[in-house]
Design a protein around this motif. Structure first.
Motif, PDB file in Angstrom:
ATOM      1  N   TRP A  47       0.883  -1.155   0.017  1.00 22.17           N
ATOM      2  CA  TRP A  47      -0.022   0.108   0.086  1.00 22.17           C
ATOM      3  C   TRP A  47       0.744   1.275  -0.041  1.00 22.17           C
ATOM      4  O   TRP A  47       1.913   1.360   0.793  1.00 22.17           O
ATOM      5  CB  TRP A  47      -0.757   0.070   1.134  1.00 22.17           C
ATOM      6  N   ALA A  48       0.440   2.131  -0.748  1.00 25.12           N
ATOM      7  CA  ALA A  48       1.011   3.550  -0.969  1.00 25.12           C
ATOM      8  C   ALA A  48       1.002   4.260   0.515  1.00 25.12           C
ATOM      9  O   ALA A  48      -0.104   3.974   1.332  1.00 25.12           O
ATOM     10  CB  ALA A  48       0.680   4.361  -1.803  1.00 25.12           C
ATOM     11  N   PRO A  49       2.037   5.044   1.229  1.00 23.83           N
ATOM     12  CA  PRO A  49       2.009   5.898   2.212  1.00 23.83           C
ATOM     13  C   PRO A  49       0.683   6.938   1.863  1.00 23.83           C
ATOM     14  O   PRO A  49       0.534   7.316   0.920  1.00 23.83           O
ATOM     15  CB  PRO A  49       3.078   6.389   2.457  1.00 23.83           C
ATOM     16  N   ASN A  50      -0.131   7.058   3.086  1.00 20.70           N
ATOM     17  CA  ASN A  50      -1.188   7.797   3.078  1.00 20.70           C
ATOM     18  C   ASN A  50      -1.576   8.459   4.433  1.00 20.70           C
ATOM     19  O   ASN A  50      -1.575   8.129   5.286  1.00 20.70           O
ATOM     20  CB  ASN A  50      -2.637   6.845   2.662  1.00 20.70           C
ATOM     21  N   PRO A  51      -1.262   9.930   4.288  1.00 24.58           N
ATOM     22  CA  PRO A  51      -1.367  10.725   5.483  1.00 24.58           C
ATOM     23  C   PRO A  51      -2.968  10.655   6.180  1.00 24.58           C
ATOM     24  O   PRO A  51      -2.960  10.495   7.223  1.00 24.58           O
ATOM     25  CB  PRO A  51      -1.213  12.153   5.230  1.00 24.58           C
ATOM     26  N   ILE A  52      -3.945  10.256   5.332  1.00 26.36           N
ATOM     27  CA  ILE A  52      -5.400  10.270   5.925  1.00 26.36           C
ATOM     28  C   ILE A  52      -5.270   8.918   6.787  1.00 26.36           C
ATOM     29  O   ILE A  52      -6.073   8.682   7.808  1.00 26.36           O
ATOM     30  CB  ILE A  52      -6.094  10.245   4.614  1.00 26.36           C
ATOM     31  N   TYR A  53      -4.851   7.792   6.217  1.00 27.30           N
ATOM     32  CA  TYR A  53      -4.470   6.542   6.797  1.00 27.30           C
ATOM     33  C   TYR A  53      -4.174   6.693   8.182  1.00 27.30           C
ATOM     34  O   TYR A  53      -4.221   6.283   9.218  1.00 27.30           O
ATOM     35  CB  TYR A  53      -3.886   5.618   6.030  1.00 27.30           C
ATOM     36  N   MET A  54      -2.848   7.560   8.052  1.00 25.48           N
ATOM     37  CA  MET A  54      -2.147   7.671   9.500  1.00 25.48           C
ATOM     38  C   MET A  54      -3.171   8.474  10.528  1.00 25.48           C
ATOM     39  O   MET A  54      -3.128   8.131  11.726  1.00 25.48           O
ATOM     40  CB  MET A  54      -0.971   8.625   9.165  1.00 25.48           C
ATOM     41  N   GLN A  55      -3.690   9.446   9.957  1.00 23.89           N
ATOM     42  CA  GLN A  55      -4.613  10.223  10.943  1.00 23.89           C
ATOM     43  C   GLN A  55      -5.714   9.234  11.571  1.00 23.89           C
ATOM     44  O   GLN A  55      -6.125   9.183  12.486  1.00 23.89           O
ATOM     45  CB  GLN A  55      -5.435  11.438  10.326  1.00 23.89           C
ATOM     46  N   THR A  57      -5.711   6.090  11.952  1.00 22.22           N
ATOM     47  CA  THR A  57      -5.237   5.145  12.895  1.00 22.22           C
ATOM     48  C   THR A  57      -4.259   5.527  13.999  1.00 22.22           C
ATOM     49  O   THR A  57      -3.732   5.037  14.678  1.00 22.22           O
ATOM     50  CB  THR A  57      -4.349   4.021  12.198  1.00 22.22           C
ATOM     51  N   GLY A  58      -4.450   6.931  14.272  1.00 15.93           N
ATOM     52  CA  GLY A  58      -3.825   7.505  15.346  1.00 15.93           C
ATOM     53  C   GLY A  58      -2.416   7.953  15.295  1.00 15.93           C
ATOM     54  O   GLY A  58      -1.705   7.923  16.234  1.00 15.93           O
ATOM     55  N   GLY A  59      -1.886   8.033  13.749  1.00 14.21           N
ATOM     56  CA  GLY A  59      -0.426   8.345  13.711  1.00 14.21           C
ATOM     57  C   GLY A  59       0.637   7.248  13.837  1.00 14.21           C
ATOM     58  O   GLY A  59       1.741   7.639  13.780  1.00 14.21           O
ATOM     59  N   GLU A  60       0.096   6.078  13.964  1.00 14.10           N
ATOM     60  CA  GLU A  60       0.912   4.989  14.196  1.00 14.10           C
ATOM     61  C   GLU A  60       1.569   4.367  13.027  1.00 14.10           C
ATOM     62  O   GLU A  60       2.674   3.969  12.938  1.00 14.10           O
ATOM     63  CB  GLU A  60       0.259   3.664  15.013  1.00 14.10           C
ATOM     64  N   THR A  61       0.747   4.282  11.965  1.00 15.36           N
ATOM     65  CA  THR A  61       1.451   3.915  10.701  1.00 15.36           C
ATOM     66  C   THR A  61       0.874   4.779   9.235  1.00 15.36           C
ATOM     67  O   THR A  61      -0.209   5.271   9.679  1.00 15.36           O
ATOM     68  CB  THR A  61       0.805   2.290  10.385  1.00 15.36           C
ATOM     69  N   TRP A  62       1.370   4.703   8.328  1.00 16.10           N
ATOM     70  CA  TRP A  62       1.208   5.246   7.062  1.00 16.10           C
ATOM     71  C   TRP A  62       0.518   4.652   6.047  1.00 16.10           C
ATOM     72  O   TRP A  62      -0.156   5.251   5.386  1.00 16.10           O
ATOM     73  CB  TRP A  62       2.527   5.912   6.670  1.00 16.10           C
ATOM     74  N   SER A  63       0.343   3.073   6.313  1.00 17.21           N
ATOM     75  CA  SER A  63      -0.436   2.533   5.240  1.00 17.21           C
ATOM     76  C   SER A  63      -0.991   1.161   5.992  1.00 17.21           C
ATOM     77  O   SER A  63      -0.172   0.787   6.864  1.00 17.21           O
ATOM     78  CB  SER A  63       0.303   2.386   4.022  1.00 17.21           C
TER      79      SER A  63
END
Length: 94
Positions: A47-55, A57-63
Motif C-alpha cells: 500500500w502507498a503511504p497515506n497521511p489520511i490513513y495515518m490520521q 489510525t492515530g498516527g501509528e502507521t502510514w499505510s
C-alpha cells in the motif's frame, strides 16, 4: 470481469515496471500502491503511504500492512496503472 490469466499478466507487467497501481476491492476498499509479487490466483501488494490513513489510525502507521489479495476480490473494471511517460492513469486492459 477479466479472467485470472489476463489479470495476472497485467499485474506482472505492473510489477516488472514498478508502476503504481490502483483498483477497488469487492469489500469496498480502494487500493493504491505497488505490486510486490504475483501468484496464479492472487497478488501481494504494498500500500502507498497515506497521511489520511495515518490520521485515521492515530498516527501509528502510514499505510495498511502489505497483503495477499485474491484476484476474485479485485473489481477488474477498476484496475488502472500510472504511466509516468504519459503522466496519466491508464485503465486495464490498455
Amino acid at each position: 470481469m477479466a479472467d485470472a490469466p489476463a489479470m495476472r499478466t497485467f499485474l506482472v507487467g505492473c510489477m516488472d515496471s514498478a508502476a503504481k497501481v490502483g483498483f477497488s476491492l469487492v469489500d469496498g476498499r480502494e487500493f493504491l500502491g505497488w505490486v510486490d509479487e504475483v501468484a496464479d490466483d492472487r497478488v501481494f501488494v504494498a500500500w502507498a503511504p497515506n497521511p489520511i490513513y495515518m490520521q485515521a489510525t492515530g498516527g501509528e502507521t502510514w499505510s495498511p500492512d502489505d497483503e495477499w489479495i485474491p484476484f476474485s476480490a479485485i473489481r477488474a473494471e477498476t484496475l488502472a496503472w500510472y504511466d509516468t511517460s504519459a503522466k496519466r492513469w491508464l485503465t486495464y486492459p490498455d
